[in-house]
Design a protein around this motif. Structure first.
Motif, PDB file in Angstrom:
ATOM      1  N   GLN A 225       0.821  -1.213   0.000  1.00  0.00           N
ATOM      2  CA  GLN A 225       0.000   0.000   0.000  1.00  0.00           C
ATOM      3  C   GLN A 225       0.856   1.266   0.000  1.00  0.00           C
ATOM      4  O   GLN A 225       0.350   2.361  -0.214  1.00  0.00           O
ATOM      5  N   ASP A 226       2.148   1.111   0.230  1.00  0.00           N
ATOM      6  CA  ASP A 226       3.036   2.274   0.303  1.00  0.00           C
ATOM      7  C   ASP A 226       3.508   2.725  -1.069  1.00  0.00           C
ATOM      8  O   ASP A 226       4.126   3.772  -1.208  1.00  0.00           O
ATOM      9  N   GLN A 227       3.239   1.905  -2.100  1.00  0.00           N
ATOM     10  CA  GLN A 227       3.682   2.224  -3.453  1.00  0.00           C
ATOM     11  C   GLN A 227       2.524   2.818  -4.252  1.00  0.00           C
ATOM     12  O   GLN A 227       1.383   2.381  -4.132  1.00  0.00           O
ATOM     13  N   ALA A 228       2.835   3.790  -5.099  1.00  0.00           N
ATOM     14  CA  ALA A 228       1.807   4.393  -5.962  1.00  0.00           C
ATOM     15  C   ALA A 228       1.661   3.566  -7.226  1.00  0.00           C
ATOM     16  O   ALA A 228       2.631   3.349  -7.944  1.00  0.00           O
ATOM     17  N   PRO A 229       0.457   3.064  -7.541  1.00  0.00           N
ATOM     18  CA  PRO A 229       0.271   2.259  -8.738  1.00  0.00           C
ATOM     19  C   PRO A 229       0.428   3.084 -10.006  1.00  0.00           C
ATOM     20  O   PRO A 229       0.150   4.270 -10.037  1.00  0.00           O
ATOM     21  N   LYS A 230       0.877   2.427 -11.090  1.00  0.00           N
ATOM     22  CA  LYS A 230       1.118   3.111 -12.356  1.00  0.00           C
ATOM     23  C   LYS A 230       0.041   2.817 -13.392  1.00  0.00           C
ATOM     24  O   LYS A 230       0.010   3.427 -14.443  1.00  0.00           O
ATOM     25  N   SER A 231      -0.822   1.859 -13.119  1.00  0.00           N
ATOM     26  CA  SER A 231      -1.767   1.410 -14.134  1.00  0.00           C
ATOM     27  C   SER A 231      -3.067   2.200 -14.138  1.00  0.00           C
ATOM     28  O   SER A 231      -3.543   2.634 -13.093  1.00  0.00           O
ATOM     29  N   PRO A 232      -3.683   2.376 -15.347  1.00  0.00           N
ATOM     30  CA  PRO A 232      -5.020   2.948 -15.400  1.00  0.00           C
ATOM     31  C   PRO A 232      -5.984   2.165 -14.518  1.00  0.00           C
ATOM     32  O   PRO A 232      -5.974   0.944 -14.517  1.00  0.00           O
ATOM     33  N   GLY A 233      -6.787   2.886 -13.775  1.00  0.00           N
ATOM     34  CA  GLY A 233      -7.817   2.250 -12.976  1.00  0.00           C
ATOM     35  C   GLY A 233      -7.363   1.650 -11.663  1.00  0.00           C
ATOM     36  O   GLY A 233      -8.140   1.026 -10.961  1.00  0.00           O
ATOM     37  N   MET A 234      -6.084   1.845 -11.280  1.00  0.00           N
ATOM     38  CA  MET A 234      -5.599   1.205 -10.064  1.00  0.00           C
ATOM     39  C   MET A 234      -5.177   2.204  -8.988  1.00  0.00           C
ATOM     40  O   MET A 234      -4.800   1.830  -7.896  1.00  0.00           O
ATOM     41  N   LYS A 235      -5.264   3.496  -9.283  1.00  0.00           N
ATOM     42  CA  LYS A 235      -4.738   4.485  -8.351  1.00  0.00           C
ATOM     43  C   LYS A 235      -5.683   4.776  -7.196  1.00  0.00           C
ATOM     44  O   LYS A 235      -5.267   5.159  -6.115  1.00  0.00           O
ATOM     45  N   TYR A 236      -6.996   4.595  -7.434  1.00  0.00           N
ATOM     46  CA  TYR A 236      -7.984   4.970  -6.430  1.00  0.00           C
ATOM     47  C   TYR A 236      -8.800   3.756  -6.016  1.00  0.00           C
ATOM     48  O   TYR A 236      -8.766   2.711  -6.653  1.00  0.00           O
ATOM     49  N   THR A 237      -9.583   3.908  -4.937  1.00  0.00           N
ATOM     50  CA  THR A 237     -10.469   2.828  -4.498  1.00  0.00           C
ATOM     51  C   THR A 237     -11.486   2.532  -5.594  1.00  0.00           C
ATOM     52  O   THR A 237     -12.066   3.435  -6.177  1.00  0.00           O
ATOM     53  N   HIS A 238     -11.705   1.249  -5.827  1.00  0.00           N
ATOM     54  CA  HIS A 238     -12.604   0.851  -6.910  1.00  0.00           C
ATOM     55  C   HIS A 238     -13.449  -0.339  -6.501  1.00  0.00           C
ATOM     56  O   HIS A 238     -13.185  -0.992  -5.485  1.00  0.00           O
ATOM     57  N   TYR A 239     -14.439  -0.614  -7.327  1.00  0.00           N
ATOM     58  CA  TYR A 239     -15.202  -1.858  -7.285  1.00  0.00           C
ATOM     59  C   TYR A 239     -16.075  -2.016  -6.041  1.00  0.00           C
ATOM     60  O   TYR A 239     -16.572  -3.095  -5.768  1.00  0.00           O
ATOM     61  N   ALA A 240     -16.265  -0.953  -5.263  1.00  0.00           N
ATOM     62  CA  ALA A 240     -16.907  -1.094  -3.963  1.00  0.00           C
ATOM     63  C   ALA A 240     -18.419  -0.953  -4.024  1.00  0.00           C
ATOM     64  O   ALA A 240     -18.931  -0.015  -4.627  1.00  0.00           O
ATOM     65  N   PRO A 241     -19.165  -1.868  -3.383  1.00  0.00           N
ATOM     66  CA  PRO A 241     -20.602  -1.662  -3.175  1.00  0.00           C
ATOM     67  C   PRO A 241     -20.818  -0.625  -2.076  1.00  0.00           C
ATOM     68  O   PRO A 241     -19.857  -0.081  -1.524  1.00  0.00           O
ATOM     69  N   VAL A 242     -22.078  -0.360  -1.731  1.00  0.00           N
ATOM     70  CA  VAL A 242     -22.378   0.656  -0.722  1.00  0.00           C
ATOM     71  C   VAL A 242     -21.904   0.230   0.663  1.00  0.00           C
ATOM     72  O   VAL A 242     -21.249   0.998   1.375  1.00  0.00           O
ATOM     73  N   ALA A 243     -22.221  -0.984   1.067  1.00  0.00           N
ATOM     74  CA  ALA A 243     -21.800  -1.476   2.392  1.00  0.00           C
ATOM     75  C   ALA A 243     -20.304  -1.764   2.392  1.00  0.00           C
ATOM     76  O   ALA A 243     -19.755  -2.194   1.369  1.00  0.00           O
ATOM     77  N   PRO A 244     -19.619  -1.542   3.507  1.00  0.00           N
ATOM     78  CA  PRO A 244     -18.184  -1.809   3.563  1.00  0.00           C
ATOM     79  C   PRO A 244     -17.884  -3.296   3.404  1.00  0.00           C
ATOM     80  O   PRO A 244     -18.617  -4.147   3.908  1.00  0.00           O
ATOM     81  N   ASP A 338      -9.475  -6.813  -2.936  1.00  0.00           N
ATOM     82  CA  ASP A 338      -8.698  -5.973  -2.024  1.00  0.00           C
ATOM     83  C   ASP A 338      -9.019  -4.498  -2.244  1.00  0.00           C
ATOM     84  O   ASP A 338      -9.139  -3.724  -1.296  1.00  0.00           O
ATOM     85  N   LYS A 339      -9.189  -4.098  -3.516  1.00  0.00           N
ATOM     86  CA  LYS A 339      -9.555  -2.713  -3.813  1.00  0.00           C
ATOM     87  C   LYS A 339     -10.966  -2.417  -3.327  1.00  0.00           C
ATOM     88  O   LYS A 339     -11.243  -1.342  -2.792  1.00  0.00           O
ATOM     89  N   ALA A 340     -11.893  -3.366  -3.518  1.00  0.00           N
ATOM     90  CA  ALA A 340     -13.273  -3.175  -3.072  1.00  0.00           C
ATOM     91  C   ALA A 340     -13.339  -3.036  -1.554  1.00  0.00           C
ATOM     92  O   ALA A 340     -14.173  -2.292  -1.019  1.00  0.00           O
ATOM     93  N   ALA A 341     -12.456  -3.746  -0.871  1.00  0.00           N
ATOM     94  CA  ALA A 341     -12.440  -3.714   0.593  1.00  0.00           C
ATOM     95  C   ALA A 341     -11.616  -2.563   1.138  1.00  0.00           C
ATOM     96  O   ALA A 341     -11.601  -2.349   2.357  1.00  0.00           O
ATOM     97  N   GLY A 342     -10.944  -1.820   0.252  1.00  0.00           N
ATOM     98  CA  GLY A 342     -10.074  -0.756   0.753  1.00  0.00           C
ATOM     99  C   GLY A 342      -8.977  -1.321   1.637  1.00  0.00           C
ATOM    100  O   GLY A 342      -8.579  -0.705   2.622  1.00  0.00           O
ATOM    101  N   HIS A 343      -8.500  -2.533   1.307  1.00  0.00           N
ATOM    102  CA  HIS A 343      -7.415  -3.222   2.022  1.00  0.00           C
ATOM    103  C   HIS A 343      -7.814  -3.636   3.444  1.00  0.00           C
ATOM    104  O   HIS A 343      -6.951  -3.879   4.280  1.00  0.00           O
ATOM    105  N   LYS A 344      -9.127  -3.744   3.722  1.00  0.00           N
ATOM    106  CA  LYS A 344      -9.576  -4.149   5.074  1.00  0.00           C
ATOM    107  C   LYS A 344      -9.622  -5.679   5.148  1.00  0.00           C
ATOM    108  O   LYS A 344     -10.378  -6.312   4.392  1.00  0.00           O
ATOM    109  N   ILE A 345      -8.815  -6.243   6.016  1.00  0.00           N
ATOM    110  CA  ILE A 345      -8.700  -7.701   6.129  1.00  0.00           C
ATOM    111  C   ILE A 345      -8.885  -8.119   7.583  1.00  0.00           C
ATOM    112  O   ILE A 345      -8.343  -7.512   8.502  1.00  0.00           O
ATOM    113  N   ILE A 346      -9.683  -9.171   7.766  1.00  0.00           N
ATOM    114  CA  ILE A 346      -9.817  -9.819   9.080  1.00  0.00           C
ATOM    115  C   ILE A 346      -9.166 -11.177   8.962  1.00  0.00           C
ATOM    116  O   ILE A 346      -9.582 -12.015   8.163  1.00  0.00           O
ATOM    117  N   SER A 347      -8.099 -11.387   9.738  1.00  0.00           N
ATOM    118  CA  SER A 347      -7.314 -12.594   9.565  1.00  0.00           C
ATOM    119  C   SER A 347      -7.345 -13.463  10.813  1.00  0.00           C
ATOM    120  O   SER A 347      -7.317 -12.968  11.951  1.00  0.00           O
TER     121      SER A 347
END
Length: 349
Positions: A225-244, A338-347
């Motif tokens: 998460q510390d690296q800035a992505p270079k690809s189209p469509g990967m720089k911002y949060t994506h793919y997310a439904p309304v609920a977290p 991972d993008k849809a979850a905003g990197h939120k993981i329960i392990s």
């Protein structure tokens, strides 16, 4: 704006529905924006050579202007006007995977709108493997800048109904060619480096690429998460439904415990799972949506965005998703989750 809609038979789009494609192509020639199907997801197309047309893509999607776009072409000869040089590795990849779900990043010749490249000296380009996409571009006589045809940040569209839900009244037209096939966006490979780099996993896997060109690297931003992505469509949060969304790493028992803990906190829980897990979970969760089978992860890829969107029609407060092996098409699935979850993981670990 009135959004025109056309239904086109993707078995033979030119012969059977030429008037519809001609009308859609005319709008593209008039610098309007038209959504159309590809083999990956629906694209939001505009004349890649026109600043005015490309700006309409950003306006309709609410997409940040520093996020570059992928240009779609119908024939390799078009690259002459678009890119500066064609490395041997790019030739090999085109031979193996074009038309298909593979985008190549090459040195730009500045032939496209400056808004397509977002100020970079490179251009992302691909040749889609879908008869309607190819026919529409042939009739229009244009290369098309085309990100996914959804509101920025939302799950990408795999049906015309998804596009209509997000963009009706915001774009000039939607070409309905039925559901897409792959279901996830194209793989993006940077061919401007000494060793090619995967910037976004997608429909062509790392293993398939290595079988053709040998060594290939992966953008560190895909694993850090510390690296800035270079690809189209990967720089911002994506793919997310309304609920977290939260990714749950662990066994079946741990997933059940996670659900029960959330329900005890008064939350209505949605579960995004495979058919196998759904059968094993029984009555766990309040809303359970299956997105394919673990035995064939391509089915998960095909159905993932539709499943994420389906939760928006429920009243769940939180969504827990099972996870998948980070190899083959699983790498692309996990990237999108991972993008849809905003990197939120329960392990469990």
């Amino acid at each position: 704006m009135l959004t025109k809609k056309w239904t086109v038979d993707n078995a033979d789009p030119v012969k059977m529905n030429y008037p519809q494609l001609k009308e859609a192509a005319a709008l593209l020639q008039q610098e309007e924006v038209v959504a159309f199907p590809t083999e990956t997801v629906y694209g939001l197309g505009a004349n890649a050579l026109s600043d005015q047309a490309v700006l309409k893509i950003f306006e309709a999607k609410g997409r940040p202007g520093d996020n570059p776009l992928i240009v779609h072409i119908t024939k390799k000869e078009q690259l002459t006007d678009l890119v500066d040089n064609l490395p041997e590795v790019a030739e090999e990849l085109m031979q193996a995977f074009w038309p298909g779900p593979l985008t190549l990043v090459l040195k730009s010749r500045d032939g496209v709108s400056k808004y397509v490249t977002a100020g970079l000296d490179t251009l992302a380009v691909r040749m889609p493997d879908h008869p309607i996409a190819l026919a529409l571009m042939e009739v229009a006589g244009l290369p098309l800048a085309a990100p996914s045809a959804n509101l920025s940040g939302k799950p990408s569209p795999t049906t015309a109904a998804h596009v209509d839900e997000d963009l009706d009244g915001k774009i000039a037209g939607i070409v309905d060619g039925g559901p897409t096939g792959v279901g996830l966006e194209s793989t993006v490979v940077d061919c401007t480096t000494e060793i090619p780099v995967i910037l976004r996993p997608g429909g062509v896997t790392k293993e398939q690429l290595e079988a053709v060109i040998g060594q290939i690297e992966v953008d560190p931003a895909l694993t850090s998460q510390d690296q800035a992505p270079k690809s189209p469509g990967m720089k911002y949060t994506h793919y997310a439904p309304v609920a977290p969304v939260f990714l749950v790493e662990g066994g079946l028992d741990f997933l059940k415990e996670t659900v029960l803990a959330a329900q005890k906190d008064g939350k209505k829980v949605g579960l995004l799972v495979t058919e196998e897990t759904k059968a094993e979970l029984g009555e766990a969760g309040d809303v359970m949506i299956a997105c394919g089978t673990r035995s064939d992860l391509s089915t998960v890829a095909t159905n993932l965005y539709d499943a994420l969107r389906a939760f928006n029609s429920t009243d769940v407060d939180i969504i827990f998703s099972e996870t998948f092996p980070n190899t083959g098409v699983g790498a692309a699935i996990m990237n999108r989750l991972d993008k849809a979850a905003g990197h939120k993981i329960i392990s469990e670990r």
